[in-house]
Design an enzyme around this catalytic site. Structure first.
Site, PDB file in Angstrom:
ATOM      1  N   PHE A   8       0.860  -1.184   0.000  1.00  0.00           N
ATOM      2  CA  PHE A   8       0.000   0.000   0.000  1.00  0.00           C
ATOM      3  C   PHE A   8       0.900   1.240   0.000  1.00  0.00           C
ATOM      4  CE2 PHE A   8      -2.825   3.198   1.812  1.00  0.00           C
ATOM      5  CZ  PHE A   8      -3.946   3.003   1.024  1.00  0.00           C
ATOM      6  N   LYS A  27     -11.521  -1.075   9.033  1.00  0.00           N
ATOM      7  CA  LYS A  27     -11.905  -2.007   7.965  1.00  0.00           C
ATOM      8  C   LYS A  27     -12.672  -3.177   8.604  1.00  0.00           C
ATOM      9  CE  LYS A  27      -7.799  -0.695   5.301  1.00  0.00           C
ATOM     10  NZ  LYS A  27      -8.368  -0.017   4.137  1.00  0.00           N
TER      11      LYS A  27
HETATM   12  C1  LIG Z   1      -2.529  -1.568   3.972  1.00  0.00           C
HETATM   13  C2  LIG Z   1      -2.899  -0.186   4.395  1.00  0.00           C
HETATM   14  N1  LIG Z   1      -2.073   0.508   5.188  1.00  0.00           N
HETATM   15  C3  LIG Z   1      -2.372   1.764   5.586  1.00  0.00           C
HETATM   16  C4  LIG Z   1      -3.532   2.377   5.181  1.00  0.00           C
HETATM   17  C5  LIG Z   1      -3.844   3.814   5.535  1.00  0.00           C
HETATM   18  O1  LIG Z   1      -3.787   4.046   6.855  1.00  0.00           O
HETATM   19  P1  LIG Z   1      -4.123   5.447   7.538  1.00  0.00           P
HETATM   20  O2  LIG Z   1      -4.939   6.268   6.597  1.00  0.00           O
HETATM   21  O3  LIG Z   1      -4.891   5.051   8.760  1.00  0.00           O
HETATM   22  O4  LIG Z   1      -2.822   6.072   7.880  1.00  0.00           O
HETATM   23  C6  LIG Z   1      -4.431   1.687   4.368  1.00  0.00           C
HETATM   24  C7  LIG Z   1      -5.691   2.323   3.934  1.00  0.00           C
HETATM   25  O5  LIG Z   1      -6.518   1.798   3.259  1.00  0.00           O
HETATM   26  C8  LIG Z   1      -4.096   0.380   3.956  1.00  0.00           C
HETATM   27  O6  LIG Z   1      -4.915  -0.303   3.149  1.00  0.00           O
END
Ligand SMILES: Cc1ncc(COP(=O)(O)O)c(C=O)c1O
Length: 418
Positions: A127, A224
């Site tokens: 991601f 999620k």
């Molecule tokens: C694998 C993964 N990591 C991190 C995030 C984003 O995290 P945050 O917006 O809480 O920092 C997401 C968001 O969908 C994600 O899918």
């Protein structure tokens, strides 16, 4: 495989031991919600719990709530409860900050524990926020480190004596493919490296066993599969064996050994509390607490069985009913009923008209989502999904394709959130 009919799905619903959980969620009438992998549905207990916090705790106890209602200890108390879901022990998990911020903190801690090594190893399918946070940290540390990005299948072979930390999202956000956490942790440790796992698409989706897999650090979100609501608090894990050595750079007062001494020098608290930075956002924490109660009532092995069944049936039915439409399965076909897991709780198909198909399905009340360039994602949350939802969702897809609804003018331009 014999041709499936709706009656097969009705029978599965009638025999489903998890079926009563659906009643514990608020779901709009006429909507089949297949996007719990992006934002989980609202547990009915959350508004009451938040309302009680606002009116009874804050409204009546005012500042006394920090002690009387346990607001101050909530990040660790909730961390201990979440720990039971992800194979961690007491004192190894804190519910704090956001996933991205926690990635920064855990990555900093891991790099400092391997001062002679310069490489953060990750994969191109990760991601983007994980990669961006690594890039920001590398710049902050003066550019002495490098982010090495290889393909998913090359990770194990790319770990070497220069690798400080292997940073991976366990479940691929586009395809749902799952890394073998135990195998990669063992390979990292054999080379003297540490591991940092992003469990955003894993926690609450299937059984996670951080200590069983010998993980070093982990982070995850709550919004999620854990159903804590948009922007709900994130969490982090530091294995007990690293807690003396692991330091993070956001040295806020609540990670201090004695915050109410108001000393001028920062002294880290012992244990997981040093990874707390600031005053906790209590409204978000109590929403998470109420949502977690629902999840902790469920048997994870049963949840996994149903998740695999829903996803397998969806794959078979899309291929049976829409096989002529050119949708290509990009999720692993074999989920793994026992660890190591191969597929999370989502199914993704690639299709050149994927964006239009997803939008046309949403217009018919079947909510999935789309990821660039052509990925249609469908998440399955066994606590509130019915087997008949699988049938009805695929029937809607067939209707969209037959009527050509996905080619409508309004789907030619993509919205800001897909
Ligand atoms: C694998 C993964 N990591 C991190 C995030 C984003 O995290 P945050 O917006 O809480 O920092 C997401 C968001 O969908 C994600 O899918």
């Amino acid at each position: 495989m014999p041709r499936l009919t709706r009656a097969d799905f009705e029978r599965l619903d009638a025999d489903d031991p998890l079926a009563p959980f659906r009643d514990r969620f608020t779901l709009p009438a006429g909507v089949i919600y297949l996007d719990g992998n992006s934002l989980g549905a609202l547990p009915k207990s959350v508004p009451d719990r938040v309302h009680a916090m606002l009116t009874k705790e804050w409204g009546e106890h005012l500042i006394g709530g920090w002690l009387k209602d346990g607001w101050m200890v909530k990040p660790l108390e909730l961390g201990d409860r979440l720990a039971t879901l992800v194979g961690a022990g007491p004192g190894e998990v804190a519910v704090v900050d956001t996933t991205s911020v926690n990635l920064f903190k855990m990555l900093s801690a891991a790099l400092a524990m391997r001062p002679d090594r310069r490489v953060i190893l990750s994969n191109a399918e990760n991601f983007p926020t994980d990669l961006y946070m690594a890039q920001g940290l590398i710049a902050q540390l003066g550019g002495r480190h490098a982010l090495r990005i290889v393909a998913e299948h090359e990770i194990a072979g790319a770990i070497d004596k220069d690798t400080a930390v292997v940073m991976l999202t366990e479940t691929n956000f586009k395809t749902g493919a799952v890394f073998d956490m135990a195998e990669i942790s063992a390979a990292a440790h054999a080379a003297g490296a540490l591991t940092l796992w992003d469990l955003a698409h894993s926690a609450g989706a299937f059984p996670v066993d951080l200590n069983g897999c010998n993980a070093d650090f982990a982070v995850g979100c709550s919004y999620k599969y854990l159903n804590a609501g948009p922007g709900g608090p994130a969490w982090l894990f530091v294995a007990e064996r690293h807690q003396k050595a692991a330091h993070q750079p956001l040295t806020g007062w609540l990670g201090h050994a004695s915050p109410f001494d108001f000393a001028l020098e920062y002294q880290p608290a012992n244990g997981i509390r040093r990874h707390v930075c600031s005053s906790p956002g209590v409204i978000g924490l109590v929403a998470f607490e109420a949502a977690l109660d629902v999840m902790l009532d469920a048997d994870m092995a049963e949840l996994r069985r149903k998740s695999v069944a829903l996803c397998d049936l969806f794959i078979n039915l899309v291929e049976q009913e829409c096989g002529d439409a050119g949708a290509r399965l990009i999720s692993p076909r074999d989920a793994g009923l026992t660890a190591p897991w191969r597929r999370g709780s989502q199914v993704s198909f690639a299709h050149p008209d994927g964006y239009g198909i997803v939008q046309a399905l949403i217009a018919r009340g079947v909510v999935g989502d789309f990821r660039d360039p052509d990925v249609m994602r469908f998440g399955f949350a066994p606590l509130y999904q019915r087997y008949t939802d699988v049938w009805d969702a695929v029937a809607a897809m067939r209707a969209v394709l037959d009527a050509g609804e996905h080619r409508a003018e309004q789907y030619r331009v993509r919205a800001a959130v897909t």
